[in-house]
Design a protein around this motif. Structure first.
Motif, short mmCIF file in Angstrom:
data_model
loop_
_atom_site.label_atom_id
_atom_site.label_comp_id
_atom_site.label_asym_id
_atom_site.label_seq_id
_atom_site.Cartn_x
_atom_site.Cartn_y
_atom_site.Cartn_z
N ILE A 121 2.49 4.77 -9.97
CA ILE A 121 2.19 5.79 -8.97
C ILE A 121 3.43 6.16 -8.15
O ILE A 121 4.45 5.47 -8.22
CB ILE A 121 1.05 5.32 -8.01
CG1 ILE A 121 1.41 3.94 -7.43
CG2 ILE A 121 -0.28 5.28 -8.73
CD1 ILE A 121 0.40 3.41 -6.44
N THR A 122 3.31 7.22 -7.38
CA THR A 122 4.40 7.64 -6.50
C THR A 122 3.93 7.52 -5.05
O THR A 122 2.76 7.20 -4.79
CB THR A 122 4.79 9.11 -6.77
OG1 THR A 122 3.70 9.93 -6.34
CG2 THR A 122 5.11 9.37 -8.23
N SER A 123 4.83 7.86 -4.14
CA SER A 123 4.46 7.77 -2.72
C SER A 123 3.32 8.74 -2.40
O SER A 123 2.51 8.49 -1.51
CB SER A 123 5.66 8.04 -1.83
OG SER A 123 6.21 9.31 -2.09
N ASP A 124 3.26 9.87 -3.15
CA ASP A 124 2.16 10.84 -2.92
C ASP A 124 0.80 10.20 -3.19
O ASP A 124 -0.20 10.54 -2.54
CB ASP A 124 2.29 12.05 -3.88
CG ASP A 124 3.51 12.89 -3.56
OD1 ASP A 124 4.16 12.63 -2.55
OD2 ASP A 124 3.80 13.82 -4.35
N ASP A 125 0.77 9.29 -4.19
CA ASP A 125 -0.51 8.67 -4.56
C ASP A 125 -0.82 7.47 -3.66
O ASP A 125 -1.96 7.29 -3.22
CB ASP A 125 -0.45 8.13 -6.00
CG ASP A 125 0.08 9.17 -6.98
OD1 ASP A 125 -0.43 10.30 -6.95
OD2 ASP A 125 1.01 8.85 -7.76
#
Ligand code: NAI
Length: 469
Positions: A163-167
């Motif tokens: 995942i990324t920081s957005d998730d």
């Protein structure tokens, strides 16, 4: 004649530029395809700071026994945590919407593309949310389209659970284990939050050190604190691939001493951000850019006269406050005010304890062969820090041959607030002798800054003298 300004992007660069330009009498059109407030407000600074506060409270609860408060048990309710965080975001986004209305700024919801950029008139084509197209005209354009997460070409990066920081800000469960790729600001901040929540956090950083831009001494002192919290850090380590194995992700790493594998329920990609330069029609209107972002002069004007690029998209500082500052500077210049701006940008990292820095690091000064002096004051000798139960860390200051402060580096409680004394002093080029005559209240954390400055001349009161005459 009334100036017409088109602003592409409603983050802390764009919306601040819009307000300042409107205050000065411009007719402003702001184009934004998502929520106003940009990454900072919707999925960056603000939601992470809401979560940081949760983490801080958890840490306080864990430490409560030291304060003579016995707490039997506590649990984390993820729904409530998310609700609170989303509520703060919502409140601030509505606030920005209201400010747009109050300043008569026309907000167009859709995707803007540079259409034609003649000297006397500039046009942007907007594909509105409902599919219709519209062309707006202006005298100037400010591009403030921000940045996005960079996903490195690592094999297996598309596996579920990577995942990324957005998730991760919208997490629904607290993962038991989290491998973070990248020991920069994003990686360290999420590492700190989830470590407090009870997740086993492992950080993999390619460079020889985490937080590479921070003064080396600060990072050196931070490292044992991370170990004490059981945050595992691997530096000089490149992630080669990620594999899904049943409900676990296996992260294969090439380290200093060979290959090894880490295991995590989730893997967070925190390997930097890239400017949003795609799909703006930059080539067609002759705006120069490279992979770091849109190229600008020192006044943030692009290669096309009258078009400016501010914030993350110019790649200079990927920081919300830098974007806002550039926004005000550019809006004022367009409106005929000579604003030279400032490039003295503080940097705050919200981990435990906080880090804040401003100006030169020792490493930079050594590399540039500049003579300097350093001193430090430990929070362990500051009464207020001890009363707070946060006596770890230090304030380090660096002065030049002229006795002016040229660097401030803080690791400790409220570093992100304390740094602003450095902001004032460095902007006004106040000399060490003059700071000596500025009374600091007792008992405060600010006394640690005062004492660090006094220590430059071996005059700190609550520090053992470094040498006797
Ligand atoms: P960053 O550039 O600060 O750090 C990314 C790190 O990932 C680097 O240290 C890099 O060496 C490492 N890396 C890259 N590829 C790797 C690989 N394959 N394996 C291991 N390590 C690898 O970027 P970050 O943390 O994603 O943040 C993006 C931007 O957002 C930064 O400019 C940051 O300053 C800003 N930001 C600021 C915050 C604040 O002011 N508190 C909070 C969050 C972000």
């Amino acid at each position: 004649m009334e100036k017409k300004i088109i602003i592409m992007g409603g983050g802390p660069g764009g919306y601040v530029a819009a307000i300042r330009a409107a205050q000065l009498g411009a007719k402003v059109t702001l184009i934004e395809k998502e929520a106003l407030g940009g990454t900072c407000l919707n999925k960056g600074c603000i939601p992470t700071k809401a979560l940081y506060r949760n983490a801080e409270l958890v840490n306080n609860l864990k430490a409560s026994e030291d304060f003579g408060i016995l707490v039997d048990n506590f649990t984390l309710e993820v729904n409530k945590i998310q609700e609170r965080k989303n509520g703060i975001v919502h409140q601030l986004v509505s606030g920005v919407e209201q400010l747009m209305k109050a300043n008569n700024i026309e907000v167009r919801k859709g995707h803007g593309v540079l259409y034609s950029c003649e000297e006397n008139i500039k046009k942007v084509k907007i594909t509105l949310d409902d599919g219709r197209e519209e062309i707006v005209e202006g005298d100037n354009i400010i591009i403030a389209t921000g940045s996005h997460t960079f996903i490195p070409p690592i094999q297996g990066v598309n596996n579920e659970g990577v995942i990324t920081s957005d998730d991760i800000i919208n997490f629904k469960e607290i993962p038991k284990s989290l491998v973070i790729i990248g020991g920069g600001v994003i990686g360290m901040e999420f590492g700190a939050i989830f470590n407090s929540f009870g997740t086993k956090v492992t950080i993999v950083e390619a460079l020889p050190s985490i937080l590479n831009m921070v003064d080396g001494e600060i990072v050196k002192r931070l490292n044992p604190m991370l170990r004490k919290k059981d945050i595992e850090v691997h530096t000089g380590a490149m992630v080669k691939s990620i594999e899904k194995h049943e409900d676990k992700l296996l992260v294969n790493v090439e380290g200093k001493k060979g290959e090894f594998t880490l295991e995590g329920e989730k893997v967070l990609i925190a390997t930097g951000r890239k400017p949003n330069i795609q799909g703006l029609n930059l080539e067609e209107v002759n705006i120069e850019y490279d992979k770091k972002g849109i190229k600008t002069e020192d006044n943030y004007e692009t290669s096309v006269k009258g078009i400016y690029a501010i914030g993350d998209v110019n790649g200079k500082w990927m920081l919300a406050h830098a974007a806002s500052h550039q926004g005000v500077e550019v809006a004022e210049r367009i409106m005929g005010i000579d604003n030279q701006g400032s490039t003295l940008i503080p940097n705050c990292i919200f981990i435990f304890p906080e880090i804040a820095s401003l100006g030169a690091t020792e490493e930079q000064l050594k590399a540039e062969g500049i003579n300097y002096k350093t001193s430090k004051f430990l929070f362990g000798a500051n009464g207020k820090a001890l009363a707070l139960g946060e006596g770890e860390g230090l304030i380090k200051v660096i002065s030049d041959e002229d006795n002016k402060i040229i660097g401030v580096h803080i690791l400790g409680p409220h570093a992100s607030d304390l740094i602003h004394e450095g902001v004032v002093i460095m902007n006004k080029e106040v000399k060490v002798e003059d700071i000596k005559h500025m009374v600091h209240a007792h008992p405060t954390l600010s006394e640690a800054f005062y004492e660090a400055v006094l220590a430059l001349n071996n005059e700190a009161i609550h520090a053992v003298p470094s040498r006797r005459k």
